[in-house]
Design a protein around this motif. Sequence first.
Motif, PDB file in Angstrom:
ATOM      1  N   VAL A  37       0.829  -1.204   0.000  1.00 19.98           N
ATOM      2  CA  VAL A  37       0.000   0.000   0.000  1.00 19.98           C
ATOM      3  C   VAL A  37       0.866   1.257   0.000  1.00 19.98           C
ATOM      4  O   VAL A  37       0.626   2.202  -0.756  1.00 19.98           O
ATOM      5  N   LEU A  38       1.902   1.267   0.825  1.00 19.43           N
ATOM      6  CA  LEU A  38       2.770   2.439   0.918  1.00 19.43           C
ATOM      7  C   LEU A  38       3.542   2.695  -0.372  1.00 19.43           C
ATOM      8  O   LEU A  38       3.962   3.824  -0.628  1.00 19.43           O
TER       9      LEU A  38
ATOM     10  N   LEU B 284      -2.312  -7.533  -4.489  1.00 26.65           N
ATOM     11  CA  LEU B 284      -3.653  -7.124  -4.076  1.00 26.65           C
ATOM     12  C   LEU B 284      -3.585  -5.759  -3.383  1.00 26.65           C
ATOM     13  O   LEU B 284      -4.377  -4.856  -3.674  1.00 26.65           O
ATOM     14  N   GLY B 285      -2.630  -5.614  -2.470  1.00 29.66           N
ATOM     15  CA  GLY B 285      -2.462  -4.340  -1.782  1.00 29.66           C
ATOM     16  C   GLY B 285      -2.102  -3.219  -2.735  1.00 29.66           C
ATOM     17  O   GLY B 285      -2.597  -2.085  -2.596  1.00 29.66           O
ATOM     18  N   LEU B 286      -1.255  -3.514  -3.707  1.00 30.76           N
ATOM     19  CA  LEU B 286      -0.867  -2.508  -4.696  1.00 30.76           C
ATOM     20  C   LEU B 286      -2.064  -2.047  -5.511  1.00 30.76           C
ATOM     21  O   LEU B 286      -2.246  -0.850  -5.745  1.00 30.76           O
ATOM     22  N   GLY B 287      -2.880  -2.998  -5.944  1.00 29.01           N
ATOM     23  CA  GLY B 287      -4.054  -2.650  -6.737  1.00 29.01           C
ATOM     24  C   GLY B 287      -5.057  -1.818  -5.952  1.00 29.01           C
ATOM     25  O   GLY B 287      -5.582  -0.811  -6.452  1.00 29.01           O
ATOM     26  N   VAL B 288      -5.321  -2.215  -4.710  1.00 26.44           N
ATOM     27  CA  VAL B 288      -6.275  -1.469  -3.880  1.00 26.44           C
ATOM     28  C   VAL B 288      -5.755  -0.064  -3.603  1.00 26.44           C
ATOM     29  O   VAL B 288      -6.500   0.921  -3.688  1.00 26.44           O
ATOM     30  N   ALA B 289      -4.466   0.050  -3.284  1.00 22.14           N
ATOM     31  CA  ALA B 289      -3.893   1.364  -3.000  1.00 22.14           C
ATOM     32  C   ALA B 289      -3.939   2.270  -4.221  1.00 22.14           C
ATOM     33  O   ALA B 289      -4.168   3.478  -4.105  1.00 22.14           O
ATOM     34  N   THR B 290      -3.714   1.716  -5.401  1.00 25.02           N
ATOM     35  CA  THR B 290      -3.786   2.507  -6.626  1.00 25.02           C
ATOM     36  C   THR B 290      -5.204   3.011  -6.864  1.00 25.02           C
ATOM     37  O   THR B 290      -5.407   4.123  -7.357  1.00 25.02           O
TER      38      THR B 290
ATOM     39  N   ALA C 133      -3.715   5.855   2.211  1.00 30.76           N
ATOM     40  CA  ALA C 133      -3.054   4.721   2.842  1.00 30.76           C
ATOM     41  C   ALA C 133      -3.943   4.023   3.861  1.00 30.76           C
ATOM     42  O   ALA C 133      -4.074   2.788   3.857  1.00 30.76           O
ATOM     43  N   ALA C 134      -4.555   4.803   4.754  1.00 30.86           N
ATOM     44  CA  ALA C 134      -5.378   4.203   5.807  1.00 30.86           C
ATOM     45  C   ALA C 134      -6.557   3.439   5.216  1.00 30.86           C
ATOM     46  O   ALA C 134      -6.877   2.325   5.659  1.00 30.86           O
ATOM     47  N   SER C 135      -7.207   4.026   4.223  1.00 32.22           N
ATOM     48  CA  SER C 135      -8.349   3.362   3.593  1.00 32.22           C
ATOM     49  C   SER C 135      -7.919   2.083   2.882  1.00 32.22           C
ATOM     50  O   SER C 135      -8.587   1.045   2.979  1.00 32.22           O
ATOM     51  N   ALA C 136      -6.800   2.153   2.167  1.00 28.83           N
ATOM     52  CA  ALA C 136      -6.319   0.991   1.436  1.00 28.83           C
ATOM     53  C   ALA C 136      -5.937  -0.148   2.374  1.00 28.83           C
ATOM     54  O   ALA C 136      -6.279  -1.310   2.138  1.00 28.83           O
ATOM     55  N   VAL C 137      -5.223   0.185   3.449  1.00 31.84           N
ATOM     56  CA  VAL C 137      -4.844  -0.846   4.425  1.00 31.84           C
ATOM     57  C   VAL C 137      -6.090  -1.470   5.041  1.00 31.84           C
ATOM     58  O   VAL C 137      -6.180  -2.686   5.205  1.00 31.84           O
ATOM     59  N   GLY C 138      -7.071  -0.630   5.374  1.00 33.48           N
ATOM     60  CA  GLY C 138      -8.309  -1.142   5.952  1.00 33.48           C
ATOM     61  C   GLY C 138      -9.043  -2.078   5.015  1.00 33.48           C
ATOM     62  O   GLY C 138      -9.549  -3.131   5.445  1.00 33.48           O
TER      63      GLY C 138
END
Length: 278
Positions: free
Chosen positions: A91-92, A185-191, A196-201
């Motif tokens: 995500v970061l 998966l984290g990369l796609g959601v973060a994009t 950051a907080a929303s993506a991690v959640g």
Amino acid sequence: MSLLSGARPTSTTDGAWPEDFGRALRAEWTKLRTAGETGRLLLLSLALTVAVGCGTAKAVKCPDAGCGLDAVKLALTGLTVGQAVIAVLAVLTVSGEYGTGMIRTTLMAVPNRIAVLAAKATILTAVVLVSGTAAVLTSLLAGRYMLPGNGFTEAHGYAPLTLADGPTLRAAVGSVLYLVLIALLGLGVATAVRDAASAVGIVLGLLYLFPVVMRVVSDPEWQRHLQQISPMTAGLAIQSTVHLHELPIGPWAGLGVLAMWAAVALLVGSLLLRRRDA
């Protein structure tokens, strides 16, 4: 209007793909290896994975023959914790640039946004492959020496853990691929969501919420369906080496489910990356 002002560039695909991808790849590698949190997060993921695996191997007993537990899966239990750190790192990789505004400089240097995302995915995959391999091999090595002391012996039907065993090798390779898919998966959601907080959640919710819902649902058929679509439960089926006929989904099919989640996240992220302003 200038890209630095936040407006979308006239074209998001200017430049030849090989040149854009090559520039983006070099830039992403530089950013990742110079970011202070990268090394710390990778080490934390490794430490948590091994520590939880060792703790499980130390705590679980198999005093009688045929206790029915999966020794390989026990040794690799730590992935259920270590994956969260990998997700945060992924995500970061994106949201950190949005938070600082650095993404505008990145997209000015490489206007082809898909090349930028592909470069991020490539570098992230490479570092997670290395750290994930270290975590999985260390966990299996620890389990090889710790589990026999708790009754997981040949007399009880458990051979020492070794990669020469086909199911164990499949579980090891699959576990590394599992971590890579969690990162993607984290990369796609973060994009897609940028924050950051929303993506991690969202990512942690996808991973850990399904098992909670399964415990609330009483219908066995619904429980089975939830296990078959859950990114974590289905994906971790790759670690199973015994009683495979009892699984709600096969090892490779389960990893395929996680791959579908990652692919959808990356697809949505790439579409939004192309359409939105920086």
